[in-house]
Design an enzyme around this catalytic site. Sequence first.
Site, PDB file in Angstrom:
ATOM      1  N   GLY B  50       0.851  -1.209   0.157  1.00 19.71           N
ATOM      2  CA  GLY B  50       0.044   0.150  -0.039  1.00 19.71           C
ATOM      3  C   GLY B  50       0.904   1.229  -0.045  1.00 19.71           C
ATOM      4  O   GLY B  50       0.350   2.689   0.141  1.00 19.71           O
ATOM      5  N   CYS B  51       2.118   0.954  -0.002  1.00 20.10           N
ATOM      6  CA  CYS B  51       2.916   2.308  -0.388  1.00 20.10           C
ATOM      7  C   CYS B  51       3.463   2.601  -1.803  1.00 20.10           C
ATOM      8  O   CYS B  51       3.732   1.450  -2.369  1.00 20.10           O
ATOM      9  CB  CYS B  51       4.122   2.254   0.668  1.00 20.10           C
ATOM     10  SG  CYS B  51       3.722   2.034   2.315  1.00 20.10           S
TER      11      CYS B  51
END
Lengths: 404, 140
Positions: B50-51
Amino acid sequence: MLDVQKIRKDFPILNRTVNGKPLIYFDNAATSQTPQQVIDVIVDYYSNYNANIHRGVHSLSQEATDAYEQARIKIQKHFNAKHSYEIIYTAGTTHSINLVANGFSSLLKKGDEIIVSALEHHSNIVPWQMLCERTGATLRVIPMNENGELILSDYDALLNEHTKLVFVNHISNALGTINPIESIIEKAHAVGAAVLVDGAQSCPHLKPDVQALDVDFYVCSAHKICGPTGVGMLYGKEEWLIKLPPYQGGGEMIAEVSFAKTTYAGLPHKFEAGTPNICGGIAFGAALDYMNGIGFENIAAYENELLAYGTEQLQKIEGLKIYGTAKEKTSVISFNVGTIHPYDIGTILDKMGIAVRTGHHCAQPIMDFYKIPGTIRASFMFYNTKEEIDAFIVALKKAIMMLS
Amino acid sequence: MTIEEVQNEIIEEFAMFEDWEERYQYMIDLGKDLPLIEEKYKTDDNIIKGCQSKVWVHANMQDDKINFTADSDAIITKGIIAILIRAFSNQHPKDILEANTDFIDKIGLKEHLSPTRANGLVSMIKQLKLYAIAYQTQLN
Ligand SMILES: Cc1ncc(COP(=O)(O)O)c(C=O)c1O
């Protein structure tokens, strides 16, 4: 000539501030902004003639149907399609591509080959991979060179009598390269293959003539050309649209239904099951009117100036490397500065009101090619200015200083 | 110090700054002092999803307290994780699980708390708490 100050007044969003600074919107390749003229059409539709189409005998339904079909004709004229029924309304580029990929399921067999380019949006590679899994066909890839151009001699070598379909974008979203689709189409036709061109990035900058190109399928999204999100089109040559089976079942796409057998409606309704994005379709037409009002030649000339100016200013920054240096490209500049992560620069620029895209731009294979995690991408539209580029350069220098 | 005390200390530090520039500059400096993860732990398993940038986190427990180390290829992300780790390191798993993370808002980094933000701060917090759950189970 284009009067940019007058044009900017058409876009209410350009007046807003972000983090206390005037917005500088350089993420146009992701989605373009909407002029008041298009917003008015959307408001007018919901305020005055919102109704379901093609089925009512009442006046509102008739007005909505007329406006929706008028917009289809605008789209047809814009792309110079032979018939308005060769324009299929879709939810956008992705939907259009899936529609064609799905249709080809029944036309392909094991041993057939599909060619895609190395410059594709990766979400658009997936439908072809799925198609290959379903049919046993093989996917072949046209490689690119260091400048971000397709290597056409390799394309020639990939083409053969097994090639059934070639898929290529007209302009790459990550690098801005304009691909030589004329020759790609001609060579594919020479071996009897069909060609689908992804026009998501080209339609904001140029006006494709599908008959002159002799392209079999051409697709785009309205939201990249000053229209709303969630609507787009598929142009297909009549002969191909007849050959392809329908994609989704439902209302609107049938002629007669019984439990024994359903006959499909003719074009374009065969591919337009269910209640469509009526307002979106009408606004798509209005967006094309707006852009044609400015004129694509004016747009291209002005955006080329912005591209040249932006490139020149960026190149003065030490350690800055531009990815995608094709001779033919549009107003997209993808770059990195030294070893600074694109995300860091994007975050600091946002603090100064500047919207750019950072990351892999849904083009992971291109990033892998350059062995980088991503880039910063600034993409300009005809409502951007050199003054904005100047402000962007100042902000970028400040970001670099903070991050070094 | 308790987690809350550390958080208050961080809030006080950030309160000295007048504008976003000073805040970010400080965060970047904190990123440079992040307790770095050992290279051998920089595996795909330890990457936080999610980064937009890569973030690796590792945890170990000593005397019933967890210590975190981490790294990222983006410096602002490193700064954010350095702030988190400073608040959560050398603490008992139970306290980490119970800690809230309002202080991020209070130091003017609220925008990073949005779950849709590409830096994945929310995923980072979740990951630190997952480590705490795992070690808590060991203790029970
Ligand atoms: C080249 C290209 N193809 C396809 C798409 C997908 O368009 P949409 O999300 O509107 O379906 C994009 C959008 O970013 C694009 O740039």
